[in-house]
Design a protein around this motif. Structure first.
Motif, PDB file in Angstrom:
ATOM      1  N   ARG A   1       0.827  -1.214   0.000  1.00  0.00           N
ATOM      2  CA  ARG A   1       0.000   0.000   0.000  1.00  0.00           C
ATOM      3  C   ARG A   1       0.859   1.261   0.000  1.00  0.00           C
ATOM      4  O   ARG A   1       0.636   2.176  -0.802  1.00  0.00           O
ATOM      5  CB  ARG A   1      -0.917  -0.009   1.228  1.00  0.00           C
TER       6      ARG A   1
ATOM      7  N   ILE B   1       1.206   4.069  -3.031  1.00  0.00           N
ATOM      8  CA  ILE B   1       0.903   5.489  -2.797  1.00  0.00           C
ATOM      9  C   ILE B   1       2.096   6.357  -3.183  1.00  0.00           C
ATOM     10  O   ILE B   1       1.952   7.378  -3.879  1.00  0.00           O
ATOM     11  CB  ILE B   1       0.521   5.718  -1.317  1.00  0.00           C
TER      12      ILE B   1
ATOM     13  N   LEU C   1      -3.308   4.211  -7.016  1.00  0.00           N
ATOM     14  CA  LEU C   1      -4.026   4.499  -5.774  1.00  0.00           C
ATOM     15  C   LEU C   1      -5.147   3.493  -5.534  1.00  0.00           C
ATOM     16  O   LEU C   1      -5.438   3.130  -4.388  1.00  0.00           O
ATOM     17  CB  LEU C   1      -4.578   5.924  -5.800  1.00  0.00           C
ATOM     18  N   PHE C   2      -5.776   3.039  -6.626  1.00  0.00           N
ATOM     19  CA  PHE C   2      -6.802   2.009  -6.467  1.00  0.00           C
ATOM     20  C   PHE C   2      -6.169   0.713  -5.972  1.00  0.00           C
ATOM     21  O   PHE C   2      -6.731   0.013  -5.124  1.00  0.00           O
ATOM     22  CB  PHE C   2      -7.526   1.767  -7.792  1.00  0.00           C
TER      23      PHE C   2
ATOM     24  N   HIS D   1      -5.648   1.043  -2.423  1.00  0.00           N
ATOM     25  CA  HIS D   1      -6.917   0.876  -1.704  1.00  0.00           C
ATOM     26  C   HIS D   1      -7.244  -0.601  -1.510  1.00  0.00           C
ATOM     27  O   HIS D   1      -7.691  -1.029  -0.435  1.00  0.00           O
ATOM     28  CB  HIS D   1      -8.035   1.568  -2.480  1.00  0.00           C
TER      29      HIS D   1
ATOM     30  N   ALA E   1      -5.136  -1.985   1.172  1.00  0.00           N
ATOM     31  CA  ALA E   1      -5.632  -1.562   2.483  1.00  0.00           C
ATOM     32  C   ALA E   1      -6.859  -2.377   2.880  1.00  0.00           C
ATOM     33  O   ALA E   1      -7.010  -2.763   4.047  1.00  0.00           O
ATOM     34  CB  ALA E   1      -5.978  -0.072   2.449  1.00  0.00           C
ATOM     35  N   ALA E   2      -7.743  -2.652   1.900  1.00  0.00           N
ATOM     36  CA  ALA E   2      -8.932  -3.458   2.189  1.00  0.00           C
ATOM     37  C   ALA E   2      -8.541  -4.874   2.603  1.00  0.00           C
ATOM     38  O   ALA E   2      -9.125  -5.450   3.527  1.00  0.00           O
ATOM     39  CB  ALA E   2      -9.845  -3.501   0.965  1.00  0.00           C
TER      40      ALA E   2
ATOM     41  N   GLU F   1      -7.131  -4.716   6.107  1.00  0.00           N
ATOM     42  CA  GLU F   1      -8.206  -4.521   7.087  1.00  0.00           C
ATOM     43  C   GLU F   1      -8.960  -5.819   7.310  1.00  0.00           C
ATOM     44  O   GLU F   1      -9.330  -6.160   8.432  1.00  0.00           O
ATOM     45  CB  GLU F   1      -9.153  -3.428   6.596  1.00  0.00           C
TER      46      GLU F   1
ATOM     47  N   GLN G   1     -12.555  -6.723  -3.597  1.00  0.00           N
ATOM     48  CA  GLN G   1     -12.928  -5.726  -2.594  1.00  0.00           C
ATOM     49  C   GLN G   1     -14.265  -6.050  -1.953  1.00  0.00           C
ATOM     50  O   GLN G   1     -14.413  -6.013  -0.729  1.00  0.00           O
ATOM     51  CB  GLN G   1     -12.980  -4.331  -3.232  1.00  0.00           C
TER      52      GLN G   1
ATOM     53  N   GLN H   1     -15.043  -7.105   1.991  1.00  0.00           N
ATOM     54  CA  GLN H   1     -15.999  -6.360   2.815  1.00  0.00           C
ATOM     55  C   GLN H   1     -17.121  -7.259   3.306  1.00  0.00           C
ATOM     56  O   GLN H   1     -17.539  -7.181   4.467  1.00  0.00           O
ATOM     57  CB  GLN H   1     -16.560  -5.183   2.020  1.00  0.00           C
TER      58      GLN H   1
END
Length: 494
Positions: free
Chosen positions: A91, A95, A141-142, A145, A148-149, A152, A369, A373
């Motif tokens: 990540r 970035i 950046l996607f 993301h 990061a997902a 998490e 993604q 989630q």
């Protein structure tokens, strides 16, 4: 007249010079797109250019090495994908890469001397630079993301690595919980032990009815001390163990999940297995997960009511081979109208088998993604993060093998007064058969005459004489047994 000719010549020269400057500006941006830093090496700050090119080449080299290694060793790839540290590094790198690459595009635009360009060319260069800059940076950046997902999602798992198997198998308790925050962990709607071979991934599903009574707990456990003669209190069923534990949390010390801990003690006492891990599934989250996978194809044998019982039924899932979305797949698994608990257990095994065999790695990557989630919303578990890559690898192996099943239900098991010795024998024989080991002959013969005729054999005999019975959407009946509840191949029974 000669003066006019000279003016025209100068105009022509200026036109050619303008086109050259325009092409040069576009070329510098193209260089930056293909090899970041190359524009600076050609016409700008060479120190920055050299640094950018070295970073780019190192990134390409690392990507190629990792890709080749992952191609040869799936375990290596899974280890990277399920490492929170790796996801954090990826990540931050993406970035930083997005910011640095965008800055190189802006510098390439500057090197192209936009103020020296004619207005139409200047506008074109600004537009092209903007598109390239935002496209490349947006893509990186996607990716950041998604990393990061993933990280998490990984935080929902406990710390630690994969523990030891039991007799060559990992026994994972799958608990289906009623949806709603007020019920999470309070009432278990379905309970299945997935026993997975540690080498091949071959899986045996052991289904336990929620209405089982008078069963023992694991010897020496907290619940065994409270119920030394078994769970024999008035109106006490297997799906009520977690509720009882929730009302007596002081007995479980600092446990964060006393209801699940008590349920595990019950499952271990009933089956004689040591449970490695548990997974609590929120049924509404399950609906979202199936949608993230693009649906699941099932053989619907009878009309399945949707919406509840009696007047609450709002529609039906019609018979035939159907690709069901999350909403319909949930009702296919949970419908009670016109069904009994045991036919519903059979349908749930069909859903599980279909998901294991139909979900592909490509689908997982495409909808990553949403899957992450949905998983975070639907699952609570004590599986350690360090075990994820191993279990995913086992799941990929399991896709190529038949899933077998047994269920501790009528006609072989009386759920009001279960024969625990017979249950232990059924479980051991099923695992021995799945592992290619001969049954252990020293065990006692079944006490009940009905146990000598498995549900599958009874249904096969019936099919030779007349069309197979379908009850509550499942092949078989309560009296003869449902095929998917006891079979060597769940997919074929569905």
């Amino acid at each position: 007249m000669p003066q006019t000719g000279a003016i025209d010549a100068r105009i022509a020269v200026d036109e050619r010079a303008a086109r050259v400057r325009f092409r040069r500006a576009l070329t510098l941006m193209a260089f930056t797109l293909v090899v970041p830093g190359s524009a600076q090496l050609v016409a700008g700050n060479r120190a920055i250019g050299r640094l950018a090119v070295r970073v780019w080449l190192a990134s390409l080299g690392t990507l190629l090495v990792v890709g080749a290694w992952s191609w040869l060793d799936n375990g290596f790839a899974l280890g990277l994908a399920f490492s929170p540290t790796v996801m954090l590094v990826v990540r931050l790198y993406l970035i930083a890469g997005a910011i640095g690459w965008a800055a190189l595009f802006v510098d390439a635009w500057r090197i192209g001397q936009p103020l020296s360009l004619r207005l139409p060319h200047r506008r074109a260069v600004v537009g092209v630079n903007g598109i390239l800059c935002f496209s490349v940076a947006g893509t990186l950046l996607f990716g950041a993301h998604l990393a990061a997902a993933q990280r998490e999602w990984l935080t929902m798992f406990a710390d630690g690595d994969l523990g030891s198997s039991h007799d060559g198998r990992y026994n994972i308790l799958l608990i289906g919980g009623d949806s709603g925050a007020d019920r999470w962990g309070l009432r278990t709607d379905s309970m299945t032990v997935a026993s997975v071979d540690e080498k091949t991934g071959q899986t045996v599903m052991i289904g336990l009815p929620r209405n089982m009574q008078n069963f023992p707990f694991r010897k020496g456990s907290v619940m065994d001390e409270q119920f030394p003669k078994g769970f024999d209190c008035d109106g006490c069923y297997l799906n009520g163990v977690s509720t009882w534990a929730g009302d007596h949390t002081d007995l479980f010390g600092d446990s964060e999940n006393p209801g699940i801990d008590a349920t595990v003690m019950a499952i271990e006492g009933i089956t004689g297995l040591d449970i490695n891990y548990w997974v609590m599934v929120n049924m509404r989250g399950f609906e979202r997960l199936v949608n993230a996978f693009g649906g699941v194809t099932l053989n619907v044998r009878q009309r399945i009511p949707v919406g509840g019982l009696g007047k609450d039924v709002t529609g039906y899932i019609e018979p035939g081979e159907r690709k069901l979305d999350g909403h319909d797949a949930l009702w296919y698994a949970r419908a009670r109208e016109g069904s009994d608990d045991y036919s519903r257990m059979a349908r749930q095994k069909c859903v599980f088998s279909a998901l294991v065999s139909q979900v592909s790695p490509a689908q997982a990557l495409t909808n990553f993604q949403e899957i992450a989630q949905a998983s975070s919303a639907m699952i609570k578990t004590d599986i350690p993060g360090g075990a994820l890559s191993d279990f995913v690898e086992l799941a990929l192996r399991a896709r190529t093998q038949k899933i077998s099943s047994i269920s501790l239900v009528p006609p072989r098991i009386d759920t009001a007064r279960p024969d625990i010795d017979l249950i232990h024998q059924m479980v051991d024989d099923a695992l021995d058969k799945a592992s290619g080991r001969p049954p252990q002959q020293e065990k006692k013969a079944p006490k009940r005459e009905q146990a000598e005729k498995p549900a599958e054999a009874a249904t096969e005999q019936q099919s030779d004489e007349q069309p197979a019975t379908v009850t509550g959407g499942s092949l078989g009946s309560r009296n003869d047994g449902y095929v998917a509840n006891e079979t060597d191949d769940v997919a074929a029974a569905c």
